[in-house]
Scaffold this motif. Structure first.
Motif, PDB file in Angstrom:
ATOM      1  N   VAL A  99       0.839  -1.207   0.000  1.00 19.10           N
ATOM      2  CA  VAL A  99       0.000   0.000   0.000  1.00 19.10           C
ATOM      3  C   VAL A  99       0.873   1.255   0.000  1.00 19.10           C
ATOM      4  N   ILE A 100       1.947   1.234   0.782  1.00 21.81           N
ATOM      5  CA  ILE A 100       2.849   2.393   0.825  1.00 21.81           C
ATOM      6  C   ILE A 100       3.496   2.612  -0.537  1.00 21.81           C
ATOM      7  N   GLN A 101       3.970   1.539  -1.161  1.00 22.91           N
ATOM      8  CA  GLN A 101       4.590   1.684  -2.483  1.00 22.91           C
ATOM      9  C   GLN A 101       3.558   2.081  -3.536  1.00 22.91           C
ATOM     10  N   LEU A 102       2.351   1.516  -3.448  1.00 23.91           N
ATOM     11  CA  LEU A 102       1.287   1.898  -4.384  1.00 23.91           C
ATOM     12  C   LEU A 102       0.975   3.384  -4.245  1.00 23.91           C
ATOM     13  N   THR A 103       1.004   3.883  -3.022  1.00 24.24           N
ATOM     14  CA  THR A 103       0.797   5.316  -2.779  1.00 24.24           C
ATOM     15  C   THR A 103       1.831   6.149  -3.524  1.00 24.24           C
ATOM     16  N   LYS A 104       3.081   5.754  -3.416  1.00 24.61           N
ATOM     17  CA  LYS A 104       4.148   6.495  -4.089  1.00 24.61           C
ATOM     18  C   LYS A 104       4.004   6.405  -5.610  1.00 24.61           C
ATOM     19  N   TYR A 105       3.709   5.203  -6.086  1.00 24.94           N
ATOM     20  CA  TYR A 105       3.538   4.997  -7.522  1.00 24.94           C
ATOM     21  C   TYR A 105       2.417   5.879  -8.067  1.00 24.94           C
ATOM     22  N   LEU A 106       1.264   5.848  -7.405  1.00 23.02           N
ATOM     23  CA  LEU A 106       0.114   6.607  -7.898  1.00 23.02           C
ATOM     24  C   LEU A 106       0.318   8.108  -7.778  1.00 23.02           C
ATOM     25  N   SER A 107       1.092   8.524  -6.785  1.00 24.35           N
ATOM     26  CA  SER A 107       1.356   9.965  -6.662  1.00 24.35           C
ATOM     27  C   SER A 107       2.066  10.473  -7.907  1.00 24.35           C
ATOM     28  N   SER A 108       2.888   9.609  -8.501  1.00 26.71           N
ATOM     29  CA  SER A 108       3.570   9.978  -9.740  1.00 26.71           C
ATOM     30  C   SER A 108       2.630   9.901 -10.934  1.00 26.71           C
ATOM     31  N   PHE A 109       1.965   8.768 -11.088  1.00 30.54           N
ATOM     32  CA  PHE A 109       1.221   8.530 -12.321  1.00 30.54           C
ATOM     33  C   PHE A 109      -0.151   9.214 -12.358  1.00 30.54           C
ATOM     34  N   LEU A 110      -0.642   9.680 -11.213  1.00 30.66           N
ATOM     35  CA  LEU A 110      -1.921  10.404 -11.210  1.00 30.66           C
ATOM     36  C   LEU A 110      -1.742  11.911 -11.102  1.00 30.66           C
ATOM     37  N   THR A 111      -0.502  12.349 -10.985  1.00 26.79           N
ATOM     38  CA  THR A 111      -0.285  13.790 -10.836  1.00 26.79           C
ATOM     39  C   THR A 111      -0.695  14.562 -12.083  1.00 26.79           C
ATOM     40  N   GLU A 112      -0.648  13.910 -13.254  1.00 27.25           N
ATOM     41  CA  GLU A 112      -1.063  14.605 -14.472  1.00 27.25           C
ATOM     42  C   GLU A 112      -2.547  14.945 -14.443  1.00 27.25           C
ATOM     43  N   HIS A 113      -3.299  14.270 -13.562  1.00 27.54           N
ATOM     44  CA  HIS A 113      -4.721  14.564 -13.392  1.00 27.54           C
ATOM     45  C   HIS A 113      -4.980  15.443 -12.167  1.00 27.54           C
ATOM     46  N   SER A 114      -3.898  15.955 -11.574  1.00 23.06           N
ATOM     47  CA  SER A 114      -3.990  16.808 -10.377  1.00 23.06           C
ATOM     48  C   SER A 114      -4.604  16.065  -9.193  1.00 23.06           C
ATOM     49  N   ILE A 115      -4.394  14.754  -9.148  1.00 21.67           N
ATOM     50  CA  ILE A 115      -4.824  13.950  -8.003  1.00 21.67           C
ATOM     51  C   ILE A 115      -3.625  13.755  -7.080  1.00 21.67           C
ATOM     52  N   ARG A 116      -3.805  14.066  -5.821  1.00 24.03           N
ATOM     53  CA  ARG A 116      -2.763  13.849  -4.822  1.00 24.03           C
ATOM     54  C   ARG A 116      -3.037  12.534  -4.096  1.00 24.03           C
ATOM     55  N   VAL A 117      -1.966  11.803  -3.789  1.00 23.79           N
ATOM     56  CA  VAL A 117      -2.090  10.502  -3.121  1.00 23.79           C
ATOM     57  C   VAL A 117      -1.092  10.437  -1.972  1.00 23.79           C
ATOM     58  N   ASN A 118      -1.596  10.234  -0.766  1.00 21.21           N
ATOM     59  CA  ASN A 118      -0.744  10.126   0.410  1.00 21.21           C
ATOM     60  C   ASN A 118      -1.221   8.970   1.287  1.00 21.21           C
ATOM     61  N   ALA A 119      -0.422   8.661   2.295  1.00 19.06           N
ATOM     62  CA  ALA A 119      -0.758   7.565   3.200  1.00 19.06           C
ATOM     63  C   ALA A 119      -0.483   7.971   4.637  1.00 19.06           C
ATOM     64  N   ILE A 120      -1.153   7.293   5.543  1.00 18.89           N
ATOM     65  CA  ILE A 120      -0.881   7.384   6.971  1.00 18.89           C
ATOM     66  C   ILE A 120      -0.526   5.982   7.450  1.00 18.89           C
ATOM     67  N   SER A 121       0.531   5.880   8.229  1.00 18.39           N
ATOM     68  CA  SER A 121       0.894   4.607   8.850  1.00 18.39           C
ATOM     69  C   SER A 121       0.660   4.690  10.349  1.00 18.39           C
ATOM     70  N   PRO A 122      -0.498   4.209  10.804  1.00 20.42           N
ATOM     71  CA  PRO A 122      -0.739   4.201  12.253  1.00 20.42           C
ATOM     72  C   PRO A 122       0.216   3.236  12.956  1.00 20.42           C
ATOM     73  N   GLY A 123       0.556   3.585  14.181  1.00 19.07           N
ATOM     74  CA  GLY A 123       1.352   2.701  15.012  1.00 19.07           C
ATOM     75  C   GLY A 123       0.465   1.752  15.793  1.00 19.07           C
ATOM     76  N   PRO A 124       0.769   1.507  17.065  1.00 23.74           N
ATOM     77  CA  PRO A 124      -0.046   0.579  17.855  1.00 23.74           C
ATOM     78  C   PRO A 124      -1.378   1.222  18.259  1.00 23.74           C
ATOM     79  N   PHE A 125      -2.441   0.752  17.640  1.00 24.90           N
ATOM     80  CA  PHE A 125      -3.800   1.198  17.944  1.00 24.90           C
ATOM     81  C   PHE A 125      -4.661  -0.031  18.258  1.00 24.90           C
TER      82      PHE A 125
END
Length: 264
Positions: free
Chosen positions: A178-204
């Protein structure tokens, strides 16, 4: 120059949150509703989603609906999106938070459990993004993926007493994806002005875990820099940042909300 109140404003926006009626999903939905967004809360438990949607509407005055959807079924996702389009006309924010799986060690996990976990935790995120992207292209929207600290660090085997509490190898492998997919999509969807980020929760851990096994909660707390486990409110600031224009110059990022867990 925009003021913070403008940057954190989601009035008129529609947010689609998978797993939105779950333990962390509720805090995510509350955050978006507090900022003015209308909500679509989706999971396989349609009744639970509808019940929580009513709570959101009553408490925050936004339009919220609950729908049944299985993220591992492309047909189910398509049907949900058609319903969303009829109800709201657009989607501005997609939050991928849905998850389910079994506790397992490397020794105890079956091939079936591995396949199920990867299908839900990684494939389901990809399917949902793939089907929702045409709507986000129109709105120049935002994608927020909920990953995990175990997507970038390994569980400490000494914390876990057998398969009942263990974090399965499939979970971390999927969340790393999921983290790598986030990075990948941030690149390939930027031409559509879509931003892609992630949150990694710790112990919850779920509250019931503290009731059933307080010793385990103490182990997690002692290992963490801030000396405690997380509560759902701890996620709200990062969600507000990454789903609004307050982060309009951020994409491809993974914010760790983990109490400093991964620092040492």
């Amino acid at each position: 120059m925009k003021r913070l109140q403008e940057l954190f404003n989601l009035k008129g926006k529609t947010a689609f949150v998978t797993g939105g009626a779950g333990y962390l999903g509720k805090a995510i939905c509350e955050t978006l509703a507090e900022l003015g967004a209308n909500l679509v809360i989706a999971s396989r438990d349609e009744t639970k989603c509808k019940d929580y949607a009513r709570v959101i509407t009553e408490n925050f005055g936004v339009k919220a609906i609950g729908i049944g959807m299985d993220i591992t079924s492309i047909d189910s996702i398509k049907a949900a999106l058609s319903q969303i389009e009829n109800e709201f006309g657009s989607i501005d924010i997609l939050v991928n938070d849905a998850w389910s799986g079994n506790k397992n060690t490397f020794e105890s996990i079956s091939y079936e459990d591995w396949q199920y976990d990867i299908n839900v935790c990684l494939n389901g995120v990809f399917y949902t993004i793939k089907e929702t992207t045409p709507y986000l292209i129109k709105s120049k929207g935002v994608i927020l993926n909920i990953a995990s600290m175990y997507g970038h660090v390994s569980p400490d085997y000494r914390l876990y007493d057998g398969a009942k509490l263990a974090n399965p190898p499939s979970y971390g492998a999927a969340k790393a994806g999921v983290i790598q997919l986030t990075k990948y999509l941030s690149s390939f969807l930027t031409e559509h002005s879509i931003r892609v980020n992630a949150i990694s929760p710790g112990p919850f851990p779920f509250p019931q875990t503290g009731v059933d096994n307080p010793e385990f909660i103490q182990k997690l707390s002692d290992k963490n820099i801030v000396g405690r486990v997380g509560t759902p409110d701890d996620l709200k600031g990062a969600v507000a940042l990454l789903c609004t224009d307050a982060s309009k110059y951020m994409t491809g990022q993974n914010i760790c909300v983990d109490g400093g867990w991964a620092v040492w």
